[in-house]
Every structure is written in structure tokens, then in C-alpha cells.
Scaffold this active site. Structure first.
Site, PDB file in Angstrom:
ATOM      1  N   ASP A  29       0.734  -1.386  -0.053  1.00 58.58           N
ATOM      2  CA  ASP A  29      -0.034   0.163   0.006  1.00 58.58           C
ATOM      3  C   ASP A  29       0.904   1.367  -0.014  1.00 58.58           C
ATOM      4  O   ASP A  29       1.880   1.144   0.842  1.00 58.58           O
ATOM      5  CB  ASP A  29      -0.900  -0.085   1.329  1.00 58.58           C
ATOM      6  N   ILE A  30       0.592   2.186  -0.826  1.00 61.34           N
ATOM      7  CA  ILE A  30       1.443   3.388  -1.180  1.00 61.34           C
ATOM      8  C   ILE A  30       1.303   4.199   0.339  1.00 61.34           C
ATOM      9  O   ILE A  30       1.975   5.017   0.441  1.00 61.34           O
ATOM     10  CB  ILE A  30       1.180   4.101  -2.311  1.00 61.34           C
ATOM     11  N   HIS A  93     -10.214  -5.438  -2.783  1.00 61.21           N
ATOM     12  CA  HIS A  93      -8.815  -5.557  -2.233  1.00 61.21           C
ATOM     13  C   HIS A  93      -9.052  -6.046  -0.686  1.00 61.21           C
ATOM     14  O   HIS A  93      -9.901  -5.463   0.017  1.00 61.21           O
ATOM     15  CB  HIS A  93      -7.863  -4.387  -2.329  1.00 61.21           C
ATOM     16  N   HIS A  95      -6.684  -5.738   2.774  1.00 61.45           N
ATOM     17  CA  HIS A  95      -5.749  -4.973   3.239  1.00 61.45           C
ATOM     18  C   HIS A  95      -5.179  -5.993   4.332  1.00 61.45           C
ATOM     19  O   HIS A  95      -5.713  -6.614   5.036  1.00 61.45           O
ATOM     20  CB  HIS A  95      -5.937  -3.753   4.214  1.00 61.45           C
TER      21      HIS A  95
END
Ligand code: 5GP
Length: 131
Positions: A29-30, A93, A95
Site C-alpha cells: 500500500d502506498i 482488495h 488489506h
């Protein structure tokens, strides 16, 4: 139009890739909550995780498990937490976030600002732990 995550899978947008198979893809994750925060996605473009076919959802969870085991090896933590939001990017998605306590899973927490070198180091550690 392709989602931003499909463009990542296609290599049109760079990412720190963690793992990939025919159907699934994992990358950092950015805006991570913690070092090791990883997203697992299906390559298939479906917005809502729970719209995936049962078989695909099950296989995605098994794929996510492999990634979570590696994250925990690379970044020792109490557990790797799993969350599904999907409020920002309309491409399903999961996490995966290393956590020491419940508050580490609060998505309202400030995100880490990592340099490219730090992201690359996080990537290297998790990828090595998958081997
Ligand atoms: P959600 O849709 O689950 O609410 O949040 C989407 C997540 O995707 C956020 O944690 C955000 O930081 C991450 N994200 C959004 N765009 C990008 C991107 O271009 N690259 C990466 N690596 N992560 C992204």
C-alpha cells in the site's frame, strides 16, 4: 476504463510487488499504516469483494494467507490483521497490516511516509520471507 489497480497489474503504474499468480496480485500500500501493509487483489476487475465467486474468494484468501505469513516473518508482530474497506478504489482488495494492538488497524491513523528506499527494503524483506 481500467481501474488503477488493473493498471498496476499491467505494469502501467509502478508498485512494490510482493507476489503474483495467474489470478491474484499483492503489492505494498502506498500509504501504509505500518511497514509491511500490503494489498491483495484479484486480477479480475470486480469492485466489491463479496461479489466475487465463492471459489475465487476462497482462493484469494489462501493467497492472502501466504502473503500474511511472509509479512509476519519479515515484520514480527502480534498478528497480521486483515481488513476490507474498498471505499477509495473500486477494485476488490484485502488489506494486510502487521499489528501489535487493535489501534494499529485504525484507518484514521496517520499513514507512514516512506522513502522509495524504505519501500524497496520492506518489499525485499517480505519477498525474501515468501521464498
Ligand atoms: P480503500 O479502497 O480500501 O478504502 O483504500 C484503498 C487503498 O489503496 C488505500 O490504503 C490507498 O493508500 C491504496 N492505494 C490507492 N492508490 C494506490 C496506488 O496507486 N498504489 C498503491 N500501492 N496503493 C494505492
Amino acid at each position: 476504463m481500467a481501474t488503477i489497480f488493473s493498471r498496476i497489474v499491467a505494469g502501467e503504474i509502478p508498485c512494490y510487488k510482493i507476489a503474483e499468480d495467474e489470478r491474484f496480485f499483492a503489492f505494498l500500500d502506498i500509504n501504509p499504516l505500518a511497514k509491511g501493509h500490503t494489498l491483495v487483489i484479484p486480477k479480475q476487475e470486480v469492485d466489491y469483494l463479496f461479489d466475487l465467486d465463492d471459489e475465487v474468494l476462497g482462493a484469494m484468501q489462501v493467497f492472502a494467507k501466504r502473503v500474511a505469513v511472509a509479512i509476519k516473518k519479515a515484520f514480527p508482530c502480534l498478528k497480521v490483521g486483515q481488513a476490507v474497506l474498498g471505499l477509495e478504489v473500486p477494485h476488490a482488495h484485502i488489506h494486510l497490516v502487521p499489528m501489535q494492538s487493535e489501534k494499529d488497524m485504525l484507518f484514521s491513523n496517520p499513514k507512514l511516509q516512506l522513502s522509495p528506499e524504505e519501500f524497496a527494503e520492506v518489499q525485499r524483506k517480505i519477498v525474501e520471507a515468501m521464498e
